[in-house]
Design an enzyme around this catalytic site. Structure first.
Site, PDB file in Angstrom:
ATOM      1  N   VAL A 122      50.542  41.171  39.660  1.00 19.03           N
ATOM      2  CA  VAL A 122      51.769  41.848  39.242  1.00 19.03           C
ATOM      3  C   VAL A 122      52.137  43.054  40.098  1.00 19.03           C
ATOM      4  O   VAL A 122      53.316  43.296  40.370  1.00 19.03           O
ATOM      5  CB  VAL A 122      51.694  42.224  37.746  1.00 19.03           C
ATOM      6  CG1 VAL A 122      50.666  43.310  37.495  1.00 19.03           C
ATOM      7  CG2 VAL A 122      53.064  42.633  37.231  1.00 19.03           C
ATOM      8  N   HIS A 175      46.405  46.195  38.023  1.00 19.62           N
ATOM      9  CA  HIS A 175      46.193  45.304  36.881  1.00 19.62           C
ATOM     10  C   HIS A 175      45.161  44.274  37.325  1.00 19.62           C
ATOM     11  O   HIS A 175      45.473  43.170  37.769  1.00 19.62           O
ATOM     12  CB  HIS A 175      47.492  44.612  36.483  1.00 19.62           C
ATOM     13  CG  HIS A 175      47.318  43.551  35.429  1.00 19.62           C
ATOM     14  ND1 HIS A 175      46.722  43.807  34.223  1.00 19.62           N
ATOM     15  CD2 HIS A 175      47.656  42.232  35.419  1.00 19.62           C
ATOM     16  CE1 HIS A 175      46.693  42.694  33.505  1.00 19.62           C
ATOM     17  NE2 HIS A 175      47.250  41.716  34.215  1.00 19.62           N
TER      18      HIS A 175
END
Length: 314
Positions: A122, A175
């Site tokens: 992401v 992430h």
């Protein structure tokens, strides 16, 4: 309340749509996917929720022409994660190609709203969409460490025997495996967790911060290994973010955002606390990190930076 286009009608995209319908988040939801036949089925299935919901959201099969007047595009289209993948960054090259193709078609149709990104990896995809779209950085938002932070509260609540909503805390950085839990800013009912552990011998013995950290970081891969995908957590997180944008909530949420000097960093997307509202990212919050936390955060950012450097080679 607005129009949302979801690009990628897999488990994450459809979970997002289902959550938005249940919450009555928007007026119109369009699903776009390379597999049009399957997506048509998902649209039909989702539309049948209306008889059991107070929502009046219209769900339909979309095309890239729908991006012209969309308020928010939810980007979930991603490379299929191979079995046995240990890192979200392992399928980097395929993710880049998919993202470039999607952004090209979106921008050709005159989109000027907010990109909300959940496709992995992401942080890299968020950065790439910013670069390729030409949109201002406040309009590009990655889910980043928002779900990691929710997992932290849920897991920590189990150890402390309190409700997750009574815990405030967040994860920062990538992430992924290198993220950092900012323990110095975790509070329980307003009281710093570290102070609580110093004062309570029983809690100190049962709350192993290192163990909790590994439980948080491994949550996604564990879910994936058990059921083949993650969907509900990220789906409701996306719906929550869409609602926060449309309602102009101005909540502080850890998100993957483009840094331009914050935390002394430039030209990357990484998870940090940010204020989200109708215009997208309205403010980035700079926390005072302890020395070890700052080092861990910087190391995590280097991981993301190294992959950003690889973009020019593809």
């Amino acid at each position: 309340m607005g129009k949302v286009v979801i690009i990628g009608a897999g488990t994450i995209g459809t979970s997002c749509a289902f959550s938005m319908i249940n919450q009555g988040v928007c007026n119109e939801i369009c699903l776009i996917d390379i597999n049009e036949e399957r997506t048509r089925g998902e649209v039909m299935d989702l539309s049948h929720c209306m008889g059991f919901s107070n929502s009046r959201s219209k769900v339909r099969l979309g095309t890239y022409k729908d991006c012209r007047d969309a308020d928010i595009i939810v980007m979930t289209a991603a490379a299929k994660t191979p079995a046995g993948t240990k890192s979200r960054l392992e399928f980097f090259s395929s993710a880049v190609k998919i993202t470039q193709n999607v952004v090209s078609q979106v921008m050709e149709n005159g989109f000027n709203g907010i990109f909300l990104v959940a496709a992995n990896p992401v942080d890299i995809v968020t950065y790439l969409i910013w670069k390729k779209s030409g949109l201002p950085r406040q309009q590009i938002i990655g889910t980043g460490t928002s779900l990691d932070s929710a997992r932290l509260k849920t897991i920590l609540a189990r150890y402390l025997n309190v409700a997750p909503v009574s815990i405030h805390g967040l994860c920062m950085g990538e992430h992924g495996d290198s993220q950092v839990i900012v323990w110095s800013h975790v509070t329980v009912g307003g009281k710093p967790l570290l102070q609580l552990l110093v004062e309570n011998d029983k809690l100190r013995k049962q709350v192993d911060l290192e163990k909790i950290y590994h439980e948080v970081v491994s949550a996604g891969p564990t879910i994936f290994s058990l059921k083949g995908s993650t969907s509900f957590g990220i789906g409701i997180a996306l719906a929550y973010l869409v609602r926060s944008i449309f309602n102009d909530d101005e909540q502080v949420i850890p998100l993957s955002v483009i840094l331009a000097g914050e935390y002394g960093l430039y030209d990357l997307a990484v998870g940090v606390p940010a204020v989200i509202g109708r215009q997208g990212i309205e403010q980035i919050i700079e926390l005072n990190l302890e020395e070890q936390e700052k080092q861990h955060f910087d190391d995590s950012c280097k991981v993301v930076k190294n992959y950003i450097k690889m973009l020019d080679t593809l």
